[in-house]
Design an enzyme around this catalytic site. Structure first.
Site, PDB file in Angstrom:
ATOM      1  N   HIS A 100       0.821  -1.218   0.000  1.00 49.01           N
ATOM      2  CA  HIS A 100       0.000   0.000   0.000  1.00 49.01           C
ATOM      3  C   HIS A 100       0.855   1.269   0.000  1.00 49.01           C
ATOM      4  O   HIS A 100       0.346   2.347  -0.307  1.00 49.01           O
ATOM      5  CB  HIS A 100      -0.977   0.000   1.180  1.00 49.01           C
ATOM      6  CG  HIS A 100      -0.379   0.306   2.519  1.00 49.01           C
ATOM      7  ND1 HIS A 100      -0.095  -0.665   3.456  1.00 49.01           N
ATOM      8  CD2 HIS A 100      -0.014   1.485   3.092  1.00 49.01           C
ATOM      9  CE1 HIS A 100       0.397  -0.102   4.548  1.00 49.01           C
ATOM     10  NE2 HIS A 100       0.467   1.202   4.344  1.00 49.01           N
ATOM     11  N   ASP A 130       0.133  -7.662   1.658  1.00 48.96           N
ATOM     12  CA  ASP A 130       0.531  -6.250   1.640  1.00 48.96           C
ATOM     13  C   ASP A 130       2.054  -6.099   1.628  1.00 48.96           C
ATOM     14  O   ASP A 130       2.614  -5.237   2.307  1.00 48.96           O
ATOM     15  CB  ASP A 130      -0.058  -5.506   2.846  1.00 48.96           C
ATOM     16  CG  ASP A 130      -0.055  -3.984   2.642  1.00 48.96           C
ATOM     17  OD1 ASP A 130       0.175  -3.545   1.496  1.00 48.96           O
ATOM     18  OD2 ASP A 130      -0.260  -3.262   3.625  1.00 48.96           O
ATOM     19  N   SER A 203       4.734   2.511   7.884  1.00 45.07           N
ATOM     20  CA  SER A 203       4.322   1.368   7.066  1.00 45.07           C
ATOM     21  C   SER A 203       5.453   0.886   6.181  1.00 45.07           C
ATOM     22  O   SER A 203       6.084   1.671   5.467  1.00 45.07           O
ATOM     23  CB  SER A 203       3.126   1.741   6.185  1.00 45.07           C
ATOM     24  OG  SER A 203       1.968   1.917   6.965  1.00 45.07           O
TER      25      SER A 203
END
Length: 471
Positions: A100, A130, A203
């Site tokens: 992402h 992911d 992230s």
């Protein structure tokens, strides 16, 4: 006194360890952690939709307002940027991050701890976990870190998170492993929960153990306000390494595919099947594929896959997905109280077509349209008219659920009008007498419930319903 002394010594040891500095570890591994900046072209606005109705006298006013605030760009595309983190896993420039972070990006720029930048290309991505693998070209070898074994991480172990929180640059936070084997929403989820501070921009960054090994990729947080409240999730390294290896070799994932639809074995389902415990994965459908070719049947309970016990559907899905395509594996099933071993050659999940419900051949005799009330259900045999109403193929056989008593166990377990019961007690039902016979057999076997195979829109699932004394 001895026990009190031991407690004091232990407490002092824990305090000393908790005050130990993370500085040496941070200094050692920081050069392998990177900041990631992505740029994406975003289509310009075509008008003031959502602000004023089309044709409104204020439409021109709002269009001019948007143009002024867009520096006169009007409907022209604009550039949008985003920030994230990652880490280098090889001296020749392979970098791991979250999918992402880079999804939809036109340009990806990697900033290294030493201050230089390099453009990156996408090697491959896996939205299911992911994870994304990037590659940069560097004239000199890059410092990198190794993956550790996430299965050895214990609740309470110290961990350290690194990344680019809120765009503030390289940052370190420390905490402990709060929980293991967390699932969020993905099929292959296996998250380490930690209270090490993770914020937006972290992230894709690494979660380190105290040996400087990556045991997780920081992916998500649980927060009511967008900031860290001490509940962060990192995808376990043992999942990540398998994905990264495939992306590095093939540029895509290649997961094993068994070819079944499954559901968890609940306590009432276990009782209806006469199982000793509510473990395993109950096969609700076997479309064309590897399992069908190996002889697997709906109603089988998978209790072992490739030499490993199967506790539930989540565990089985992960085991199958992590097994190489084309491998012949032994699958042990419980079928009607006896175990059988099937040899299944796995296909590739990514190549598998959408599962098609298995056809249900049966007699094509004209059945009576009358209804019957049983276990809180109003049932009717499938007639041509009912098949048309429910948009079912002519080959469909079973008992249609015409109504469900909202106070019944059947309603509580999700049965609704329009469902079709195709099996009871693992035998096909077409007429009322079929269902009544299966109920009688279950009673004779001393069972308190009966297992029904219910289809809704082609999707099958098993439901166990309690048998009333007068049924």
């Amino acid at each position: 006194m001895a026990s009190i002394s031991m407690i004091l010594i232990l407490a002092q040891s824990l305090m000393a360890y908790s005050q130990e500095s993370f500085a040496n570890l941070a200094e050692k591994i920081s050069p392998s952690v990177v900041n990631i900046t992505t740029s994406t072209t975003v289509a310009g606005r075509t008008g003031p939709q959502g602000i004023v109705p089309e044709g409104s006298p204020f439409e021109d006013f709002f269009r001019e307002f948007q143009d002024r605030n867009g520096n006169g760009q009007g409907n022209r595309p604009r550039r949008s940027s985003a920030l994230g983190s990652g880490f280098v896993i090889s001296e020749d420039g392979f970098i791991v991050t979250n999918n992402h972070v880079i999804e939809g990006a036109d340009e990806i720029m990697i900033e290294f701890f030493e201050g230089f930048e390099l453009p990156a290309e996408i090697v491959g991505t896996d939205p299911n976990t992911d994870i994304a693998l990037l590659k940069v070209e560097s004239e000199t070898p890059l410092q990198f870190v190794n993956f550790g074994d996430s299965d050895t991480a214990r609740v309470g172990d110290w961990v350290m998170a690194m990344g680019n929180p809120l765009g503030q640059g390289f940052s370190v936070s420390a905490g402990i492993v709060s929980a293991r084997n967390r699932a969020l929403s993905g099929t292959y989820d296996d998250y380490i929960q930690t209270d090490a501070a993770i914020n937006r921009g972290n992230s894709g960054g690494p979660l380190f153990n105290m040996d400087g090994e990556v045991i997780g990729v920081n992916t998500a947080i649980l927060s009511p306000n967008g900031g860290s409240i001490g509940i962060g999730f990192s995808m376990a390294s043992n999942v990540v390494t398998s994905v990264v290896d495939q992306l590095q070799e093939f540029g895509e994932t290649r997961r094993g595919w068994l070819g079944v639809r499954i559901q968890d074995v609940t306590d009432d389902v276990a009782e209806a099947l006469g199982l000793a415990s509510a473990k395993g994965a109950l096969v609700s459908d076997v479309p064309e594929g590897p399992a069908m070719e190996a002889g697997m049947q709906a109603g089988d309970v998978i209790i072992s896959f490739d030499g490993r016990d199967v506790d539930d559907t989540r565990g089985l899905v992960r085991q199958v997905g992590n097994t190489e395509v084309g491998k012949a594996v032994r699958v042990v099933v419980n079928r009607e109280g006896a175990t059988q071993t099937l040899l299944v050659t796995l296909g590739r999940r990514e190549d598998a077509e959408s599962a098609v419900p298995a056809s249900q051949p049966g007699p094509d005799e004209d059945v009576s349209p009358e209804s019957m009330d049983l276990m809180g259900l109003t049932l009717s045999p499938l007639s041509a008219e009912i098949r048309e109403q429910l948009e079912l193929p002519e080959s469909a056989r079973g008992l249609a659920v015409m109504d469900v008593d909202e106070s019944s166990e059947a309603f509580e377990k999700g049965l609704r009008a329009g469902d079709v019961i195709t099996e009871a007690g693992q035998a096909q039902v077409v007429m009322f007498s079929d269902l009544e016979d299966r109920i009688a057999e279950a009673k004779e076997a001393g069972r308190k419930s009966i297992l029904l195979l219910v289809r809704r829109g082609g999707d099958p699932r098993f439901v166990a319903l309690t048998i009333a004394e007068d049924e």
